[in-house]
Design a protein around this motif. Structure first.
Motif, mmCIF file in Angstrom:
data_model
loop_
_atom_site.group_PDB
_atom_site.id
_atom_site.type_symbol
_atom_site.label_atom_id
_atom_site.label_comp_id
_atom_site.label_asym_id
_atom_site.label_seq_id
_atom_site.Cartn_x
_atom_site.Cartn_y
_atom_site.Cartn_z
ATOM 1 N N UNK A 1 0.968 -1.127 -0.022
ATOM 2 C CA UNK A 1 0.178 -0.230 0.295
ATOM 3 C C UNK A 1 0.820 1.326 -0.084
ATOM 4 N N UNK A 2 0.674 2.128 -1.024
ATOM 5 C CA UNK A 2 1.608 3.384 -1.165
ATOM 6 C C UNK A 2 1.108 4.591 -0.282
ATOM 7 N N UNK A 3 -0.518 4.834 -0.436
ATOM 8 C CA UNK A 3 -0.924 5.797 0.393
ATOM 9 C C UNK A 3 -0.466 7.353 0.133
ATOM 10 N N UNK A 4 -0.387 7.382 -1.242
ATOM 11 C CA UNK A 4 0.120 8.930 -1.626
ATOM 12 C C UNK A 4 1.597 9.163 -1.402
ATOM 13 N N UNK A 5 2.281 8.092 -0.954
ATOM 14 C CA UNK A 5 3.879 8.335 -0.875
ATOM 15 C C UNK A 5 4.647 8.154 -2.176
ATOM 16 N N UNK A 6 4.181 9.183 -2.662
ATOM 17 C CA UNK A 6 5.094 9.348 -4.255
ATOM 18 C C UNK A 6 6.651 9.084 -3.935
ATOM 19 N N UNK A 7 7.227 9.884 -3.254
ATOM 20 C CA UNK A 7 8.934 9.888 -3.056
ATOM 21 C C UNK A 7 9.133 8.350 -2.568
ATOM 22 N N UNK A 8 8.235 7.645 -1.702
ATOM 23 C CA UNK A 8 8.609 6.341 -1.198
ATOM 24 C C UNK A 8 8.564 5.516 -2.406
ATOM 25 N N UNK A 9 7.754 5.657 -3.185
ATOM 26 C CA UNK A 9 7.395 4.664 -4.580
ATOM 27 C C UNK A 9 8.622 4.700 -5.397
ATOM 28 N N UNK A 10 9.029 6.103 -5.640
ATOM 29 C CA UNK A 10 10.346 6.129 -6.481
ATOM 30 C C UNK A 10 11.222 5.607 -6.065
ATOM 31 N N UNK A 11 11.633 5.862 -4.702
ATOM 32 C CA UNK A 11 12.900 5.291 -3.976
ATOM 33 C C UNK A 11 13.085 4.039 -3.920
ATOM 34 N N UNK A 12 11.722 3.214 -3.605
ATOM 35 C CA UNK A 12 11.786 1.596 -3.599
ATOM 36 C C UNK A 12 12.125 0.888 -4.887
ATOM 37 N N UNK A 13 11.325 1.853 -5.878
ATOM 38 C CA UNK A 13 11.550 1.164 -7.220
ATOM 39 C C UNK A 13 13.010 1.196 -7.878
ATOM 40 N N UNK A 14 13.590 2.328 -7.235
ATOM 41 C CA UNK A 14 15.117 2.450 -7.775
ATOM 42 C C UNK A 14 15.835 1.542 -7.071
ATOM 43 N N UNK A 15 15.732 1.286 -5.642
ATOM 44 C CA UNK A 15 16.521 0.436 -4.758
ATOM 45 C C UNK A 15 16.129 -1.093 -5.137
ATOM 46 N N UNK A 65 11.436 4.995 6.214
ATOM 47 C CA UNK A 65 10.153 5.526 6.700
ATOM 48 C C UNK A 65 9.491 6.604 6.319
ATOM 49 N N UNK A 66 8.128 6.654 5.898
ATOM 50 C CA UNK A 66 7.564 7.713 5.151
ATOM 51 C C UNK A 66 7.539 8.889 5.948
ATOM 52 N N UNK A 67 7.528 9.056 7.334
ATOM 53 C CA UNK A 67 7.813 10.523 7.923
ATOM 54 C C UNK A 67 8.973 11.037 7.666
ATOM 55 N N UNK A 68 10.059 10.251 7.378
ATOM 56 C CA UNK A 68 11.530 10.964 7.032
ATOM 57 C C UNK A 68 11.250 11.365 5.511
ATOM 58 N N UNK A 69 10.279 11.173 4.839
ATOM 59 C CA UNK A 69 10.364 11.380 3.336
ATOM 60 C C UNK A 69 9.472 12.658 3.402
#
Length: 241
Positions: free
Chosen positions: A8-22, A229-233
């Protein structure tokens, strides 16, 4: 090359880009998203736009989550008042849409084509929450169970692992598929921010809506990658806390 499942992404676009790269995702990989793309962090509309564009480059399978249903209903009728949705991330999603100028028609088509569930060639089920029918999700009476049911996961997580699949004690629902992949129930509820396994059920919702991380898991090797963690992003936001 690989089949990767995303929680579940829940609007965390930055997290999505980061984890796809990782995870070093390439266009040869098949991506299966378990739903709840919106509601929580401030970039829900951006997330949907990116997923639409991503699906034009590689094979993507998108499952429908309960938050996606709410957002779709609002896009169809912006005058609708859903106070439960508004308090559970809807406010941030509305703001995201109102501050961007994306093609609403394309987004409506995206929500319209989301799948209730998906079964692959190896009889692995991908569903947002669960199902209650002993004959499988195709026979579900209450279709909302696809997006809300937690009994499947609650049963799997407490099962005695000594009970074998051929046993009469093994739940019929779990016998139907070689593996089941779900989101919806954050693993944070079990004091962990990594994927969890209960018998043949894998929970990939590692709490990205709250204080957890966004996860991608290789369904063949079970290797997984996570965002920060999303709060860090999003240090100036609260997510769904």
């Amino acid at each position: 090359m690989r089949t990767l499942v995303i929680g579940d992404i829940h609007g965390g676009y930055k997290a999505l880009l980061q984890v796809l790269e990782r995870a070093n995702v390439t266009k040869e990989d098949t991506l299966i998203f378990l739903g709840d793309y919106v509601d929580g962090w401030s970039q829900s509309a951006e997330t949907i736009q990116y997923l639409i564009e991503l699906s034009e480059k590689q094979q993507c399978i998108f499952i429908k989550g309960n938050h996606d249903v709410w957002c779709h209903e609002w896009l169809l009728n912006p005058e609708i008042e859903n106070h439960i949705w508004f308090r559970n991330g809807g406010k941030e999603t509305i703001t995201s849409y109102l501050t961007n100028n994306f093609d609403t028609i394309a987004h409506l088509e995206f929500y319209k084509t989301l799948k209730n569930y998906y079964v692959d060639k190896k009889n692995r089920l991908f569903i947002h929450a669960g199902f209650s029918s002993m004959k499988g999700p195709a026979n579900e009476v209450y279709l909302t169970n696809y997006r809300w049911d937690r009994t499947l996961w609650e049963m799997a997580i407490v099962m005695d692992k000594r009970v074998k699949k051929h046993s009469s004690l093994y739940p019929n629902r779990l016998k139907l598929y070689s593996e089941i992949y779900i989101g919806h129930t954050p693993t944070l509820h079990y004091d962990t921010d990594v994927p969890m396994q209960g018998i043949n059920v894998w929970n990939i919702d590692t709490g990205a809506a709250f204080t957890g991380k966004l996860t991608i898991l290789d369904i063949d090797t079970k290797e997984f990658w996570q965002s920060d963690p999303l709060p860090n992003l999003y240090p100036d936001e609260k997510g769904r806390n």
